[in-house]
Each structure stands twice: as C-alpha cells, then as structure tokens.
Scaffold this active site. Structure first.
Site, PDB file in Angstrom:
ATOM      1  N   LYS A 203     -19.834  37.493  33.294  1.00  0.00           N
ATOM      2  CA  LYS A 203     -19.296  37.304  31.937  1.00  0.00           C
ATOM      3  C   LYS A 203     -20.342  37.673  30.885  1.00  0.00           C
ATOM      4  O   LYS A 203     -20.047  38.404  29.936  1.00  0.00           O
ATOM      5  CB  LYS A 203     -18.856  35.844  31.787  1.00  0.00           C
TER       6      LYS A 203
ATOM      7  N   GLY B 143     -18.117  31.128  23.119  1.00  0.00           N
ATOM      8  CA  GLY B 143     -19.321  30.906  22.311  1.00  0.00           C
ATOM      9  C   GLY B 143     -20.226  32.130  22.361  1.00  0.00           C
ATOM     10  O   GLY B 143     -20.826  32.523  21.351  1.00  0.00           O
TER      11      GLY B 143
ATOM     12  N   ARG C 155     -17.312  23.883  18.194  1.00  0.00           N
ATOM     13  CA  ARG C 155     -18.674  24.008  18.743  1.00  0.00           C
ATOM     14  C   ARG C 155     -19.702  24.368  17.662  1.00  0.00           C
ATOM     15  O   ARG C 155     -19.369  24.982  16.664  1.00  0.00           O
ATOM     16  CB  ARG C 155     -18.675  25.020  19.900  1.00  0.00           C
TER      17      ARG C 155
ATOM     18  N   SER D  46     -31.859  29.130  24.237  1.00  0.00           N
ATOM     19  CA  SER D  46     -30.474  29.603  24.266  1.00  0.00           C
ATOM     20  C   SER D  46     -30.462  31.121  24.220  1.00  0.00           C
ATOM     21  O   SER D  46     -30.961  31.730  23.271  1.00  0.00           O
ATOM     22  CB  SER D  46     -29.708  29.032  23.065  1.00  0.00           C
TER      23      SER D  46
ATOM     24  N   GLN E  98     -27.953  32.844  23.759  1.00  0.00           N
ATOM     25  CA  GLN E  98     -27.038  33.286  22.700  1.00  0.00           C
ATOM     26  C   GLN E  98     -27.793  33.391  21.382  1.00  0.00           C
ATOM     27  O   GLN E  98     -27.643  34.363  20.648  1.00  0.00           O
ATOM     28  CB  GLN E  98     -25.857  32.325  22.595  1.00  0.00           C
TER      29      GLN E  98
ATOM     30  N   ASP F 180     -24.940  26.478  33.337  1.00  0.00           N
ATOM     31  CA  ASP F 180     -23.506  26.700  33.563  1.00  0.00           C
ATOM     32  C   ASP F 180     -23.049  26.222  34.942  1.00  0.00           C
ATOM     33  O   ASP F 180     -21.852  26.053  35.186  1.00  0.00           O
ATOM     34  CB  ASP F 180     -23.171  28.192  33.424  1.00  0.00           C
TER      35      ASP F 180
ATOM     36  N   LYS G 286     -21.116  22.436  25.408  1.00  0.00           N
ATOM     37  CA  LYS G 286     -20.483  23.567  26.104  1.00  0.00           C
ATOM     38  C   LYS G 286     -18.972  23.532  25.828  1.00  0.00           C
ATOM     39  O   LYS G 286     -18.517  22.893  24.898  1.00  0.00           O
ATOM     40  CB  LYS G 286     -20.809  23.511  27.593  1.00  0.00           C
TER      41      LYS G 286
ATOM     42  N   ARG H 158     -19.926  18.355  28.838  1.00  0.00           N
ATOM     43  CA  ARG H 158     -19.901  18.363  30.313  1.00  0.00           C
ATOM     44  C   ARG H 158     -20.616  17.169  30.943  1.00  0.00           C
ATOM     45  O   ARG H 158     -20.425  16.914  32.135  1.00  0.00           O
ATOM     46  CB  ARG H 158     -20.465  19.692  30.848  1.00  0.00           C
TER      47      ARG H 158
ATOM     48  N   ARG I 272     -15.033  25.588  33.692  1.00  0.00           N
ATOM     49  CA  ARG I 272     -15.955  25.212  34.781  1.00  0.00           C
ATOM     50  C   ARG I 272     -15.672  23.808  35.316  1.00  0.00           C
ATOM     51  O   ARG I 272     -15.938  23.512  36.481  1.00  0.00           O
ATOM     52  CB  ARG I 272     -17.413  25.348  34.331  1.00  0.00           C
TER      53      ARG I 272
HETATM   54  C1  S3P Z   1     -24.781  32.641  27.717  1.00  0.00           C
HETATM   55  C2  S3P Z   1     -25.802  31.752  27.455  1.00  0.00           C
HETATM   56  C3  S3P Z   1     -25.703  30.315  27.761  1.00  0.00           C
HETATM   57  C4  S3P Z   1     -24.568  30.019  28.741  1.00  0.00           C
HETATM   58  C5  S3P Z   1     -23.313  30.738  28.364  1.00  0.00           C
HETATM   59  C6  S3P Z   1     -23.533  32.237  28.375  1.00  0.00           C
HETATM   60  C7  S3P Z   1     -24.977  34.048  27.364  1.00  0.00           C
HETATM   61  O1  S3P Z   1     -25.457  29.601  26.567  1.00  0.00           O
HETATM   62  O2  S3P Z   1     -24.346  28.630  28.810  1.00  0.00           O
HETATM   63  O3  S3P Z   1     -22.263  30.431  29.262  1.00  0.00           O
HETATM   64  O4  S3P Z   1     -24.239  34.920  27.855  1.00  0.00           O
HETATM   65  O5  S3P Z   1     -25.894  34.328  26.566  1.00  0.00           O
HETATM   66  P1  S3P Z   1     -26.650  29.169  25.583  1.00  0.00           P
HETATM   67  O6  S3P Z   1     -27.193  30.380  24.967  1.00  0.00           O
HETATM   68  O7  S3P Z   1     -25.994  28.264  24.568  1.00  0.00           O
HETATM   69  O8  S3P Z   1     -27.629  28.447  26.417  1.00  0.00           O
END
Ligand code: S3P
Length: 426
Positions: A23, A92, A120, A165, A167, A312, A339, A343, A384
């Site tokens: 993903k 997210g 979120r 993170s 992200q 995750d 999340k 969770r 999940r």
């Molecule tokens: C992800 C980063 C993670 C993960 C999410 C996918 C990504 O989140 O939990 O399912 O693809 O960059 P965080 O950046 O909030 O840790």
C-alpha cells in the site's frame, strides 16, 4: 453491513502468491510519477480503495493515466489545479503525502476523506509545512480534514520532527524538492524509507545519515518510475500469524519487500519462537524476496523498540500474543491511538470479548496468552482490526462485524483465508 464468520482451521501449508501489493509503495508510485515528465510504468499496483483513490486524484491533477488493468502508464506535464474536492477516502497516507506534493503546486486544492479520516490528526503535517511557507488550512486550525492548500514557495528548512512518521517525513521531503535551497529533516527513530529509496531511484539527490535526511531541490524533472510493486508485508503478516498459531502449519509468502523498516513484526514473531526464513531474490528500489513462516509453540515477548517498523502489524501481532505462553507487553506505541481506529482500545476491547486477559496503558497494552473463545467482534471500521480477528478465528471460530473496511487495503483477503479455513462473508 458485511459480517464475516470464520471457522476454526486445522493444519495447512499455504503458498501465498496473491498477497495484496504494498500500500505504501502503491500510493507513492502514482504520486511520484507526477514529478517526471516522461512516462512512468507501474505493475502490480494495489487495486484497493485507498490506493485507487490516489490514482484517481492524480487524474484530477492532470496526469494522463493509461490503465489496462495490469500495467499503469502515467505521464504528467506538471500538477494542474483540480476542479473537484480530492477524495482520499480512508487513507491517512494519501492525505498527508498529497499535502506535501501540493504545497508548492500552482493553484488551490481541497483534500477530504471519509468520516474516519476526517477525525484523524493532520496538524502533524499542516504545522511543519506551514512553518516552511506552505499555505494550508483545515478544520480546528488545520488539525482536521477537509484541508485546503494554496500552492506557495517553500523556504529551505532544517526540521526536527518529534514523531517518527513516514507520512510526515514524506510530506516534508516532497515539499523540499521544490524549496529554494538544500533542506534537512530529522526524526527520533527511522520510519519506513520508501520515499527516499524511490525518489533516489528516480534521480533525486537525497541522502540519509543517522536519522537526518538531506534533500537537494530538483533542478529538473525526475526520471520516470519503472516499478513492479512488491507484496505488502503488513498484509502478508496476517498469514504469517495464521501459520504461527496453527500447529503443523506453514506459509510461503512470495515477492514481498524485505525492507528492514517493514519486516520487524516478522522478527518479533521469530523471537517468540516461530520458525522464519527470509530469501532475498532481487533488488528494485529495495530488496524483495520470499518469507517462509512455520508453526512453533510461541512464548511471550516485550515490544518496546523499533515501534515505527511494526506499528501496522501490532493488531495482528496481538493475536500471536493471545496464543503465546506468558504475558506480552507493548510499550512506546501511543501512535496506535491515532490509526484508522484507536488500536490500543480496539485490540484490547475485542480480545476481552474473546476471553483473553488484556490491559491497556497510555502507550500500549499487556496481553496474557490463553484460549481464544469464539465471539462477535466489531472492526470499528478498521481494516487491520477486522483482518486480525479473522485470523484469531482460525483458533476458535469468530464473527467479525463491519468488514467492508478490508477493501481499503486487501480486497482478496477472504479468498486467501478461505484456502486455510472456513469463511463466509456477506
Ligand atoms: C505509512 C506510514 C505509517 C503507517 C501507515 C503507512 C506510509 O504511518 O502506519 O499505514 O505509507 O508512509 P505514520 O507515518 O503515521 O507512522
């Protein structure tokens, strides 16, 4: 509402060659194709709700997308203003990475999503992006979607993040590519690094030393991406746990990324006693290969480090804890609370329904291994949680309510599960 009934499984040997494609890498592949002016080629793209939303968004941003259902070809001559609200659905990753990509694009953009995504926290990206000149806003002062972005010039930065993170890191790296000079981003512990590896593979000048990533702004468009998306270790992990808790069983997971920032949960399962083998077969942006997991009696473990590398997988890992001998403990994982569901709460609530002793703390939980009892559990709209408790059902039988959310990441999950146990979803 869709409801799944899972029956207890007996011994199995599964060859899992249809695990959902990754993903994180799928989202990034379509976004990063926007940074080239030549045609990118993507195969084995994850055709699930979250990532199809990202593909749809880049169409609205002016990308020319040819998709024959197998190969996706993307060409862009720059991000164009979209005339519609960009719908990230439940994702997210989609929303936060698009904030970084659009921070410097010409025009005005609105990002929104479903009821869960709109609850979120978004300040973790809107605040750092604003501090470097981006013009973003949203409900509650930029904390909640819908978010609006007006592209602006980005000032060079040295940013230290308090949260690990990927992200946040990815949003800042994407913004840095258009900054007026070299930028750096530091994080408290290394988060998944697909963004750095893929952009470097496309010719971006990005380097990481210890926990600091340095990014040089682009002087010209990047080389196109040519990628076959590997299987998603987070999706594969459900079947790893299935094999690890079912006596005399094994699973062979094919073509999965072996990136160390993604397979930590397998290492924990190994520490618990499962027999695990990693077979590296190729390298394309990152190492890819097979993982074999075989049953062995599990013992309890404490998980308090490298949390970003298994965040995750903690819901699925909690099912392994519930089947292990002793009390397992998770600490330093307060990110679990923000999340797709909280969770910590949803794992513990559901395990208690299954007759397993479990206790929450502010940043984790304790789970005493025991006999999982058949129960009716809620997914809380979280893919999940739904899949983790379907795997728990292999021990005892289980009814899982509200399973539509599985479509966000692993649409063929029940087809694969049906190969090892009785499943009925309707
Ligand atoms: C992800 C980063 C993670 C993960 C999410 C996918 C990504 O989140 O939990 O399912 O693809 O960059 P965080 O950046 O909030 O840790």
């Amino acid at each position: 509402m869709r409801v799944a009934t899972v029956k207890r499984a007996s011994q199995f040997e599964l060859v899992a060659d249809k695990i959902a494609p990754d993903k994180s890498i799928s989202h990034r592949s379509v976004m990063f194709a926007m940074l080239s002016r030549s045609q990118s080629r993507i195969t084995n793209f994850l055709r699930a709700e979250d990532t199809l939303n990202s593909l749809n968004i880049i169409r609205h941003l002016g990308a020319e997308v040819k998709d024959d259902g197998d190969t996706i070809l993307i060409r862009s001559d720059g991000i164009k203003e979209a005339s519609v609200v960009l719908d990230c659905g439940n994702s997210g990753t989609g929303m936060r990475l698009f904030c970084g990509l659009l921070a410097s694009a010409d025009g005005h953009f609105v990002l929104s999503g479903d009821e869960y995504l709109c609850r979120r926290p978004m300040r973790r990206v809107t605040e750092p992006l604003r501090s470097i000149g981006a013009k973003l806003d949203g409900r509650e002062g930029g904390e909640k979607a819908p978010l609006s972005i007006r592209g602006a010039s980005i000032k060079a930065f040295n940013y230290t993040s308090l949260v690990s993170s990927a992200q946040v890191k990815s949003a800042m790296i994407l913004a840095a590519l258009r900054a007026d000079a070299e930028c750096s981003f530091s994080e408290p512990s290394l988060s998944r690094d697909h963004t750095e590896l893929m952009l470097k593979g496309m010719g971006a000048q990005i380097s990481t030393t210890n926990l600091t990533t340095t990014i040089k702004p682009l002087k010209e468009p990047l080389r196109p991406l040519d990628i076959r998306i590997p299987a998603d270790p987070s999706s594969a992990f459900f079947f790893a746990v299935a094999a690890a808790i079912t006596p005399n069983s094994s699973v062979l997971i094919r073509g999965v990324t072996l990136n160390k920032t993604r397979i930590e949960a397998f290492k924990v399962l190994e520490k618990m006693g499962a027999d695990i083998e990693y077979i590296e077969l190729e390298s394309r942006y990152e190492p890819i290969g097979d993982i074999v997991v075989k049953y062995a009696p599990l013992k309890a473990v404490t998980v308090d480090s490298n949390i970003a590398w298994l965040i995750d997988e903690l819901p699925a890992l909690s099912i392994a804890f519930a089947c292990a001998d002793g009390v397992s403990v998770v600490k330093n994982a307060k990110e679990l609370r923000v999340k797709e569901s909280d969770r910590i709460d949803t794992v513990v609530t559901n395990l208690l329904k299954c007759g397993i002793e479990a206790k929450q703390s502010s940043d984790g939980y304790e789970i005493r291994g025991g006999n999982i009892r058949e129960a009716t559990v809620d997914s809380y709209g979280d893919h999940r949680i739904a899949m983790s408790f379907a795997i728990a059902g292999l021990r005892s039988g289980m009814i899982i309510e509200d399973t539509e959310c599985i479509q966000t990441s692993f649409p063929n999950f029940f087809d694969l599960l049906a190969k090892i146990g009785g499943v009925n979803e309707s």
